[in-house]
Write a protein that holds these residues in place. Structure first.
Motif, PDB file in Angstrom:
ATOM      1  N   LYS A 118       0.805  -1.232   0.000  1.00 17.56           N
ATOM      2  CA  LYS A 118       0.000   0.000   0.000  1.00 17.56           C
ATOM      3  C   LYS A 118       0.834   1.276   0.000  1.00 17.56           C
ATOM      4  N   LYS A 119       2.119   1.186  -0.297  1.00 19.00           N
ATOM      5  CA  LYS A 119       2.984   2.370  -0.306  1.00 19.00           C
ATOM      6  C   LYS A 119       3.125   2.914  -1.727  1.00 19.00           C
ATOM      7  N   LEU A 120       3.013   4.220  -1.833  1.00 20.09           N
ATOM      8  CA  LEU A 120       3.154   4.911  -3.105  1.00 20.09           C
ATOM      9  C   LEU A 120       4.633   5.122  -3.415  1.00 20.09           C
ATOM     10  N   ALA A 121       4.986   4.947  -4.682  1.00 18.80           N
ATOM     11  CA  ALA A 121       6.368   5.176  -5.116  1.00 18.80           C
ATOM     12  C   ALA A 121       6.353   5.750  -6.528  1.00 18.80           C
ATOM     13  N   SER A 122       7.435   6.393  -6.880  1.00 21.18           N
ATOM     14  CA  SER A 122       7.612   6.937  -8.217  1.00 21.18           C
ATOM     15  C   SER A 122       8.717   6.147  -8.913  1.00 21.18           C
ATOM     16  N   ILE A 123       8.471   5.768 -10.151  1.00 21.32           N
ATOM     17  CA  ILE A 123       9.471   4.995 -10.895  1.00 21.32           C
ATOM     18  C   ILE A 123      10.625   5.903 -11.283  1.00 21.32           C
ATOM     19  N   VAL A 124      11.836   5.452 -10.977  1.00 15.56           N
ATOM     20  CA  VAL A 124      13.054   6.197 -11.292  1.00 15.56           C
ATOM     21  C   VAL A 124      13.676   5.667 -12.585  1.00 15.56           C
ATOM     22  N   GLY A 125      13.591   4.352 -12.800  1.00 20.59           N
ATOM     23  CA  GLY A 125      14.176   3.761 -13.993  1.00 20.59           C
ATOM     24  C   GLY A 125      13.815   2.296 -14.123  1.00 20.59           C
ATOM     25  N   VAL A 126      14.031   1.776 -15.320  1.00 13.09           N
ATOM     26  CA  VAL A 126      13.785   0.364 -15.620  1.00 13.09           C
ATOM     27  C   VAL A 126      15.016  -0.164 -16.333  1.00 13.09           C
ATOM     28  N   GLU A 127      15.468  -1.354 -15.943  1.00 10.56           N
ATOM     29  CA  GLU A 127      16.640  -1.954 -16.583  1.00 10.56           C
ATOM     30  C   GLU A 127      16.449  -1.992 -18.096  1.00 10.56           C
ATOM     31  N   SER A 128      17.502  -1.724 -18.832  1.00 10.87           N
ATOM     32  CA  SER A 128      17.408  -1.728 -20.292  1.00 10.87           C
ATOM     33  C   SER A 128      17.886  -3.065 -20.844  1.00 10.87           C
ATOM     34  N   ASN A 129      17.017  -4.056 -20.713  1.00 11.82           N
ATOM     35  CA  ASN A 129      17.236  -5.360 -21.334  1.00 11.82           C
ATOM     36  C   ASN A 129      15.898  -5.804 -21.913  1.00 11.82           C
ATOM     37  N   GLU A 130      15.792  -7.009 -22.411  1.00 11.34           N
ATOM     38  CA  GLU A 130      14.562  -7.455 -23.063  1.00 11.34           C
ATOM     39  C   GLU A 130      13.357  -7.387 -22.122  1.00 11.34           C
ATOM     40  N   ASP A 131      13.529  -7.874 -20.901  1.00 14.17           N
ATOM     41  CA  ASP A 131      12.422  -7.838 -19.942  1.00 14.17           C
ATOM     42  C   ASP A 131      12.089  -6.403 -19.537  1.00 14.17           C
ATOM     43  N   ARG A 188      10.045  -4.737 -22.171  1.00 13.81           N
ATOM     44  CA  ARG A 188       8.655  -5.189 -22.129  1.00 13.81           C
ATOM     45  C   ARG A 188       7.894  -4.454 -21.027  1.00 13.81           C
ATOM     46  N   LEU A 189       8.555  -4.262 -19.880  1.00 12.23           N
ATOM     47  CA  LEU A 189       7.923  -3.523 -18.784  1.00 12.23           C
ATOM     48  C   LEU A 189       7.629  -2.080 -19.195  1.00 12.23           C
ATOM     49  N   SER A 190       8.555  -1.468 -19.920  1.00 11.13           N
ATOM     50  CA  SER A 190       8.335  -0.104 -20.411  1.00 11.13           C
ATOM     51  C   SER A 190       7.130  -0.060 -21.348  1.00 11.13           C
ATOM     52  N   GLU A 191       6.986  -1.085 -22.185  1.00 11.42           N
ATOM     53  CA  GLU A 191       5.844  -1.150 -23.096  1.00 11.42           C
ATOM     54  C   GLU A 191       4.531  -1.303 -22.336  1.00 11.42           C
ATOM     55  N   LEU A 192       4.584  -1.905 -21.144  1.00  9.51           N
ATOM     56  CA  LEU A 192       3.390  -2.052 -20.308  1.00  9.51           C
ATOM     57  C   LEU A 192       3.050  -0.771 -19.550  1.00  9.51           C
ATOM     58  N   GLY A 193       3.939   0.226 -19.600  1.00 13.97           N
ATOM     59  CA  GLY A 193       3.674   1.502 -18.940  1.00 13.97           C
ATOM     60  C   GLY A 193       4.557   1.798 -17.748  1.00 13.97           C
ATOM     61  N   PHE A 194       5.502   0.922 -17.441  1.00 12.59           N
ATOM     62  CA  PHE A 194       6.440   1.162 -16.338  1.00 12.59           C
ATOM     63  C   PHE A 194       7.601   1.989 -16.873  1.00 12.59           C
ATOM     64  N   TYR A 195       7.508   3.297 -16.708  1.00 12.74           N
ATOM     65  CA  TYR A 195       8.588   4.160 -17.158  1.00 12.74           C
ATOM     66  C   TYR A 195       8.792   5.288 -16.151  1.00 12.74           C
ATOM     67  N   PRO A 196       9.957   5.925 -16.162  1.00 12.07           N
ATOM     68  CA  PRO A 196      10.290   6.947 -15.163  1.00 12.07           C
ATOM     69  C   PRO A 196       9.227   8.041 -15.066  1.00 12.07           C
ATOM     70  N   GLY A 197       8.942   8.403 -13.823  1.00 15.63           N
ATOM     71  CA  GLY A 197       7.966   9.441 -13.548  1.00 15.63           C
ATOM     72  C   GLY A 197       6.589   8.910 -13.192  1.00 15.63           C
ATOM     73  N   LYS A 198       6.258   7.691 -13.625  1.00 18.47           N
ATOM     74  CA  LYS A 198       4.955   7.102 -13.298  1.00 18.47           C
ATOM     75  C   LYS A 198       4.944   6.704 -11.833  1.00 18.47           C
ATOM     76  N   ARG A 199       3.760   6.775 -11.233  1.00 19.49           N
ATOM     77  CA  ARG A 199       3.599   6.371  -9.834  1.00 19.49           C
ATOM     78  C   ARG A 199       2.968   4.994  -9.781  1.00 19.49           C
TER      79      ARG A 199
END
Length: 81
Positions: A11-24, A27-38
């Motif tokens: 239940k804790k809110l967080a802001s995405i800082v970054g996502v590893e730049s590999n194949e997985d 895919r996460l970035s394509e799902l909407g996990f990118y920097p700045g999103k909560r």
């Protein structure tokens, strides 16, 4: 303080800082996990099972090793008084 999304408390809110730049991570970035999103960790299955995150208006379940690819900055705790 940066941690990985699999380390978030329920239940804790967080802001995405970054996502590893590999194949997985891509895919996460394509799902909407990118920097700045909560995101919020809604549920964690027992015995190393998947994690459910609220991301915008969606709920996305990720394996723990996938969540480990997402770096987040937890929102500061509010203190009364």
């Amino acid at each position: 303080m940066e941690i990985t999304a699999d380390s978030l408390k329920l239940k804790k809110l967080a802001s995405i800082v970054g996502v590893e730049s590999n194949e997985d991570g891509n895919r996460l970035s394509e799902l909407g996990f990118y920097p700045g999103k909560r995101l919020v960790l809604l549920n964690a299955a027992p015995f190393g099972g998947p994690l459910a995150f609220e991301l915008g208006n969606s709920v996305v379940a990720l394996r723990r090793d996938e969540a480990r690819l997402i770096r987040v900055s937890p929102a500061p705790e509010l203190v009364n008084g």
